[in-house]
Design a protein around this motif. Structure first.
Motif, PDB file in Angstrom:
ATOM      1  N   ARG A   1       0.840  -1.212   0.000  1.00 45.97           N
ATOM      2  CA  ARG A   1       0.000   0.000   0.000  1.00 45.97           C
ATOM      3  C   ARG A   1       0.872   1.258   0.000  1.00 45.97           C
ATOM      4  O   ARG A   1       0.628   2.202  -0.762  1.00 45.97           O
TER       5      ARG A   1
ATOM      6  N   VAL B   1       2.333   1.741  -3.456  1.00 50.46           N
ATOM      7  CA  VAL B   1       1.355   2.261  -4.424  1.00 50.46           C
ATOM      8  C   VAL B   1       1.118   3.748  -4.162  1.00 50.46           C
ATOM      9  O   VAL B   1       1.126   4.573  -5.082  1.00 50.46           O
ATOM     10  N   GLU B   2       0.918   4.103  -2.893  1.00 53.76           N
ATOM     11  CA  GLU B   2       0.621   5.492  -2.547  1.00 53.76           C
ATOM     12  C   GLU B   2       1.787   6.438  -2.841  1.00 53.76           C
ATOM     13  O   GLU B   2       1.578   7.597  -3.200  1.00 53.76           O
TER      14      GLU B   2
ATOM     15  N   GLY C   1       3.836   6.029  -5.292  1.00 58.79           N
ATOM     16  CA  GLY C   1       4.088   6.039  -6.725  1.00 58.79           C
ATOM     17  C   GLY C   1       5.221   5.119  -7.160  1.00 58.79           C
ATOM     18  O   GLY C   1       5.566   5.074  -8.344  1.00 58.79           O
TER      19      GLY C   1
ATOM     20  N   ASP D   1      -0.141   1.715 -10.368  1.00 60.99           N
ATOM     21  CA  ASP D   1      -1.453   2.110  -9.856  1.00 60.99           C
ATOM     22  C   ASP D   1      -2.411   0.939 -10.075  1.00 60.99           C
ATOM     23  O   ASP D   1      -3.209   0.920 -11.004  1.00 60.99           O
TER      24      ASP D   1
ATOM     25  N   ARG E   1       6.668   1.111 -11.297  1.00 59.35           N
ATOM     26  CA  ARG E   1       6.293   1.982 -12.430  1.00 59.35           C
ATOM     27  C   ARG E   1       7.452   2.087 -13.404  1.00 59.35           C
ATOM     28  O   ARG E   1       8.586   2.068 -13.028  1.00 59.35           O
TER      29      ARG E   1
END
Length: 196
Positions: free
Chosen positions: A137, A140-141, A143, A147, A196
């Protein structure tokens, strides 16, 4: 061997470990309250006093496995680097499985036909794995990770760890296979694949 009359946490843990080994090594038919008491050097009265019946004992084995796993994961030192932290948690997962290999099949395989985790106990798996979910988490938050749903990423990392551990415990892969290197590399590749 003298029989213990003290029904404390140490005896409870010893009985759970003996029961787990009986199940893991000999199957469900080998587990009886009488045999467990004899193997652990205590009385059947002590076994019944601590667990009540065989179904409760098996439920406690399941719960104990996840308690121990959760404790190891919560004790894992993290760095703030998402991929490294997923790998660290995965290594702690493997360490837990190898240390408690007699509990792992009870947690994840159908070694006791008809077993269903009791009320509240069925949530232990997700509670134990909370550090992985929290790490994903945060990734993801921040970056760092794609996403995507936290559950999707976390489950894919867990699946990699679980699959490799299951292979190792069942000795499925050829003798000489380097589990340590493959395990860590596989986890790192899985976690990195979500970046990413």
């Amino acid at each position: 061997m003298p029989r213990s009359t003290v029904h404390d946490d140490a005896l409870r843990t010893r009985l759970l470990d003996h029961a787990g080994r009986l199940l893991a090594e000999h199957g469900a038919g080998a587990l009886s309250m009488r045999r467990l008491a004899s193997d652990a050097g205590t009385s059947t009265t002590a076994v019944y006093a601590l667990f009540g019946n065989k179904a409760t004992l098996v439920n406690e084995l399941y719960a104990e496995g996840f308690r121990r796993l959760g404790l190891r994961l919560r004790r894992t030192e993290t760095t703030g680097d998402t991929v490294d932290d997923v790998v660290r948690l995965g290594l702690a997962y493997r360490e837990s499985a190898l240390a408690d290999r007699h509990l792992y099949p009870i947690m994840f395989a159908d070694v006791t036909p008809g077993f269903e985790a009791g009320p509240g106990t069925d949530r232990l798996a997700m509670t134990a794995l909370a550090p992985l979910w929290e790490t994903v988490r945060a990734g993801v938050e921040s970056g760092v990770l794609a996403d995507a749903a936290v559950e999707t990423i976390a489950v894919s990392c867990w699946a990699c760890a679980h699959g490799m551990v299951a292979f190792e415990l069942s000795r499925t892969l050829p003798r000489g296979f380097d589990f340590c290197t493959a395990y860590e590399g596989g986890l790192r590749a899985t976690a990195s694949g979500w970046c990413r």
